[in-house]
Design an enzyme around this catalytic site. Structure first.
Site, mmCIF file in Angstrom:
data_model
loop_
_atom_site.group_PDB
_atom_site.id
_atom_site.type_symbol
_atom_site.label_atom_id
_atom_site.label_comp_id
_atom_site.label_asym_id
_atom_site.label_seq_id
_atom_site.Cartn_x
_atom_site.Cartn_y
_atom_site.Cartn_z
ATOM 1 N N GLU A 78 -43.651 -51.585 -31.371
ATOM 2 C CA GLU A 78 -43.885 -51.378 -29.940
ATOM 3 C C GLU A 78 -43.388 -50.000 -29.540
ATOM 4 O O GLU A 78 -42.358 -49.531 -30.039
ATOM 5 C CB GLU A 78 -43.135 -52.428 -29.113
ATOM 6 C CG GLU A 78 -43.656 -53.836 -29.266
ATOM 7 C CD GLU A 78 -42.798 -54.826 -28.504
ATOM 8 O OE1 GLU A 78 -43.297 -55.434 -27.537
ATOM 9 O OE2 GLU A 78 -41.623 -54.989 -28.869
ATOM 10 N N ASP A 122 -40.198 -64.458 -30.856
ATOM 11 C CA ASP A 122 -40.283 -63.135 -31.478
ATOM 12 C C ASP A 122 -41.397 -63.075 -32.515
ATOM 13 O O ASP A 122 -42.052 -62.035 -32.672
ATOM 14 C CB ASP A 122 -38.944 -62.781 -32.129
ATOM 15 C CG ASP A 122 -37.819 -62.646 -31.104
ATOM 16 O OD1 ASP A 122 -38.124 -62.355 -29.936
ATOM 17 O OD2 ASP A 122 -36.643 -62.840 -31.481
ATOM 18 N N ASP A 160 -41.465 -56.934 -34.247
ATOM 19 C CA ASP A 160 -40.897 -57.088 -32.901
ATOM 20 C C ASP A 160 -39.385 -56.916 -33.011
ATOM 21 O O ASP A 160 -38.710 -57.702 -33.686
ATOM 22 C CB ASP A 160 -41.225 -58.462 -32.325
ATOM 23 C CG ASP A 160 -40.587 -58.679 -30.954
ATOM 24 O OD1 ASP A 160 -40.928 -57.929 -30.029
ATOM 25 O OD2 ASP A 160 -39.739 -59.583 -30.839
#
Length: 373
Positions: free
Chosen positions: A269, A349, A185
């Site tokens: 992501e 996170d 992340d």
């Protein structure tokens, strides 16, 4: 598989003059080709393709004899660049993005020459270029594979580099190791949080150099236009910008290299960074961390090392509880994930990184997953 190498060139003053003249001639061909295609559509409603613009080059050389100073395949590559600019324009139109019609290049705005098939030869100390000559090159590391293309680029600071595209054999897949998968992340408080709990600090390269950049930019704004003082001040500004960019690139490559060495599957992501930059409160910080650069660096190194990079949908990765799956709404200011359903409390996170890893493993075929899972 293709791999790129970049080496510093040391051209003489006369060679710099030749290179800059050839860049201007290529800029002329680029603008002429763009105008030809633009006029063909506006006046005749006719679409022009790359090969038609390349067929115009012999006639253009008769009209402008100076074009004979440039290697023929370099000029053909100029027509290819115009073609790619239009393809990108039509792709953006089709996707509903801001189109950005191809623009004409102003003086000094064309900064590279590409030898696509021939016209160049590399020795241990010199790079031989057709129509230019032998240029000293600093081969700081050996080249593996067969060289396919050579691009000569002028940097804003006046430095010259040779970018070589090399064809190499596909790397064999390494054996799986226990714990060789990770979800990552990316963020602003920390540059990246790994699903195993590790954090990578945000270096904030632009913030460190911001005051220095502002100082040299003020000096540039005070210098009268068209004077040697302004030209010198502009070069100082470009050097500061180049220093920031080099730090970012080096950091992204180092982090990507470490990730590839440790993990067989790396999950990120698939962020729409351009859309995120529309938030003016965070745009400077988002640009500074350069998440896209990290993903690209990791992808290129993973392909060479035989690892795999997976991109997943970022929707709700920060909101979903990694233990029970409940969606827990939270603002950006909330740094702790607290689930009222299962009682899980952990770093926001880290919770997102675990969700990213789960989505990444779900998207892989069963044969691609680690036996450890």
């Amino acid at each position: 598989m293709l791999k790129s190498y970049r080496y510093r060139l040391k051209p003489t003053k006369s060679q710099v003059t030749i290179l800059e003249r050839q860049l201007e001639l290529c800029r002329f061909v680029y603008n002429d080709t763009l105008a030809y295609r633009k006029n063909a559509w506006e006046l005749e409603q006719r679409t022009v393709k790359r090969f038609e613009t390349q067929d115009r080059l012999p006639q253009l050389k008769l009209e402008v004899p100076e074009l004979k100073e440039v290697y023929s395949l370099v000029l053909q590559n100029v027509a290819l660049r115009v073609e790619l600019a239009f393809k990108a324009f039509f792709r953006r139109v089709k996707n509903g993005e801001e189109p950005g019609y191809p623009r004409f290049k102003g003086k000094g705005r064309y900064d590279s020459l590409s030898y696509t098939q021939s016209g160049f030869k590399l020795d241990s100390k010199v790079l031989s270029l057709s129509k230019i000559g032998d240029i000293k090159i600093k081969l700081h590391r050996p080249i593996e594979g067969k060289i396919k293309t050579c691009t000569i680029r002028r940097m804003p600071t006046g430095k010259w580099f040779a970018c070589l595209s090399v064809e190499i054999k596909d790397a064999p897949l390494p054996p799986w190791k226990d714990g060789s998968v990770v979800g990552i992340d990316v963020g602003l408080a920390s540059f990246a949080t790994l699903s195993n709990g590790e954090k990578i600090a945000n270096p904030r390269f632009f913030r460190e150099e911001e005051k220095e950049l502002a100082r040299v930019q003020r000096k540039l704004s005070k210098a009268p236009k068209g004077t040697p003082e302004r030209k010198a001040a502009l070069k100082v500004v470009e050097r500061v910008r180049e220093r920031i960019a080099n730090k970012r690139i080096d950091f992204a490559n180092q982090v990507g290299h470490k990730l590839v060495d440790r993990f067989g599957v790396i999950v990120f992501e698939d962020l729409d960074i351009m859309n995120m930059l529309k938030n003016h409160n965070l745009a400077k910080s988002i640009s500074d961390v350069a998440w896209g650069m990290l993903v690209k660096a990791t992808e290129s190194k993973a392909a060479y090392a035989g690892s795999k990079v997976v991109l997943v949908d970022p929707k709700y990765t920060s909101q979903i509880c990694s233990r029970c799956g409940l969606i827990v709404k939270k603002d950006l200011s909330e740094r702790v994930h607290s689930c009222s359903e299962c009682g899980l409390s952990m770093d926001r996170d880290l919770n997102a990184a675990i969700n990213i890893l789960r989505l990444g493993m779900q998207s892989l075929r069963k044969s691609d997953r680690s036996p450890a899972l």
